[in-house]
Design a protein around this motif. Sequence first.
Motif, short mmCIF file in Angstrom:
data_model
loop_
_atom_site.label_atom_id
_atom_site.label_comp_id
_atom_site.label_asym_id
_atom_site.label_seq_id
_atom_site.Cartn_x
_atom_site.Cartn_y
_atom_site.Cartn_z
N ARG A 1 6.58 0.12 -7.47
CA ARG A 1 7.51 0.92 -8.22
C ARG A 1 9.02 0.80 -7.70
N GLN A 2 9.69 0.62 -8.66
CA GLN A 2 11.13 0.52 -8.38
C GLN A 2 12.13 1.46 -9.38
N ALA A 3 12.77 2.32 -8.49
CA ALA A 3 13.66 3.39 -9.14
C ALA A 3 15.20 2.68 -9.13
N PRO A 4 15.91 2.93 -10.01
CA PRO A 4 17.25 2.32 -9.96
C PRO A 4 18.09 2.58 -8.66
N GLY A 5 18.56 1.48 -8.08
CA GLY A 5 19.20 1.40 -6.76
C GLY A 5 18.26 1.20 -5.61
N ASN A 6 17.02 1.22 -5.78
CA ASN A 6 16.24 1.25 -4.65
C ASN A 6 15.31 -0.04 -4.83
N GLN A 7 14.83 -0.51 -3.68
CA GLN A 7 13.92 -1.76 -3.42
C GLN A 7 12.66 -1.33 -4.10
N ARG A 8 11.83 -2.55 -4.60
CA ARG A 8 10.58 -2.25 -5.06
C ARG A 8 9.64 -1.72 -3.74
N GLU A 9 8.78 -0.94 -3.93
CA GLU A 9 7.97 -0.26 -2.95
C GLU A 9 6.57 -0.16 -3.38
N LEU A 10 5.62 -0.42 -2.40
CA LEU A 10 4.00 -0.34 -2.52
C LEU A 10 3.92 1.08 -2.95
N VAL A 11 3.04 1.43 -3.95
CA VAL A 11 2.46 2.72 -4.25
C VAL A 11 1.12 2.79 -3.65
N ALA A 12 0.24 1.90 -4.01
CA ALA A 12 -1.20 1.83 -4.02
C ALA A 12 -1.79 0.45 -4.00
N GLU A 13 -2.70 0.50 -3.19
CA GLU A 13 -3.27 -0.95 -3.38
C GLU A 13 -4.59 -0.90 -3.12
N ILE A 14 -5.59 -2.17 -3.53
CA ILE A 14 -7.16 -1.85 -3.60
C ILE A 14 -7.44 -3.41 -3.46
N ALA A 15 -8.30 -3.42 -2.34
CA ALA A 15 -8.79 -4.99 -2.27
C ALA A 15 -10.10 -5.34 -2.62
N ILE A 16 -10.77 -6.43 -2.59
CA ILE A 16 -11.85 -6.59 -3.33
C ILE A 16 -13.23 -5.86 -2.82
N GLY A 17 -13.07 -5.33 -1.59
CA GLY A 17 -14.03 -4.53 -0.94
C GLY A 17 -14.06 -3.06 -1.49
N ASN A 18 -12.86 -2.88 -2.13
CA ASN A 18 -12.74 -1.50 -2.66
C ASN A 18 -12.00 -0.56 -1.38
N SER A 19 -11.45 -1.14 -0.49
CA SER A 19 -10.58 -0.37 0.43
C SER A 19 -9.36 -0.13 -0.25
N THR A 20 -8.77 0.99 0.01
CA THR A 20 -7.58 1.40 -0.70
C THR A 20 -6.60 1.94 0.26
N ASN A 21 -5.11 1.93 0.03
CA ASN A 21 -4.11 2.44 0.83
C ASN A 21 -3.14 2.93 -0.34
N TYR A 22 -2.40 3.78 0.25
CA TYR A 22 -1.25 4.30 -0.33
C TYR A 22 -0.28 4.88 0.27
N ALA A 23 0.93 4.85 -0.35
CA ALA A 23 2.11 5.24 0.46
C ALA A 23 2.11 6.77 0.70
N ASP A 24 2.60 7.12 1.66
CA ASP A 24 2.64 8.64 2.11
C ASP A 24 3.03 9.50 1.14
N SER A 25 3.98 9.04 0.28
CA SER A 25 4.57 9.94 -0.65
C SER A 25 3.60 10.41 -1.92
N VAL A 26 2.55 9.51 -2.24
CA VAL A 26 1.66 9.83 -3.11
C VAL A 26 0.26 10.16 -2.89
N LYS A 27 0.24 10.07 -1.62
CA LYS A 27 -1.39 10.45 -0.92
C LYS A 27 -1.34 11.88 -1.60
N GLY A 28 -2.81 11.94 -1.97
CA GLY A 28 -3.31 13.18 -2.33
C GLY A 28 -3.02 13.46 -3.90
N ARG A 29 -2.17 12.64 -4.46
CA ARG A 29 -1.64 12.85 -5.91
C ARG A 29 -2.04 11.67 -6.85
#
Length: 117
Positions: free
Chosen positions: A38-66
Amino acid sequence: QVQLVESGGGLVQPGGSLSLSCAASGSVFTIYHWGWYRQAPGNQRELVAEIAIGNSTNYADSVKGRFTISRDNAKNTVNLQMNSLKPEDTAVYYCKVTTISWGREYWGQGTQVTVSP
């Protein structure tokens, strides 16, 4: 070549939910990694969440649990379920995939998410 089309953005009140979807077409068999950014005005683009082929996932701290990222292999889509949305989640959300073709990456066109009373 891979083409990506995002959908599901919109306006929602704080505390609400939205679900984003990213549909891939073309050489989908070459994709091994999916990500939402995601990219908000004036901010750099940042990773929110990702999922790999083995279904491992990773989340930004700001969105974990949500937020929850998931894949639907049959439909060649990746989804982002966003709950308990906050005004600071307001941004353009982009889908990105990485392929086995020399690590080539493809981006979607983005979808606006606005969280406001």
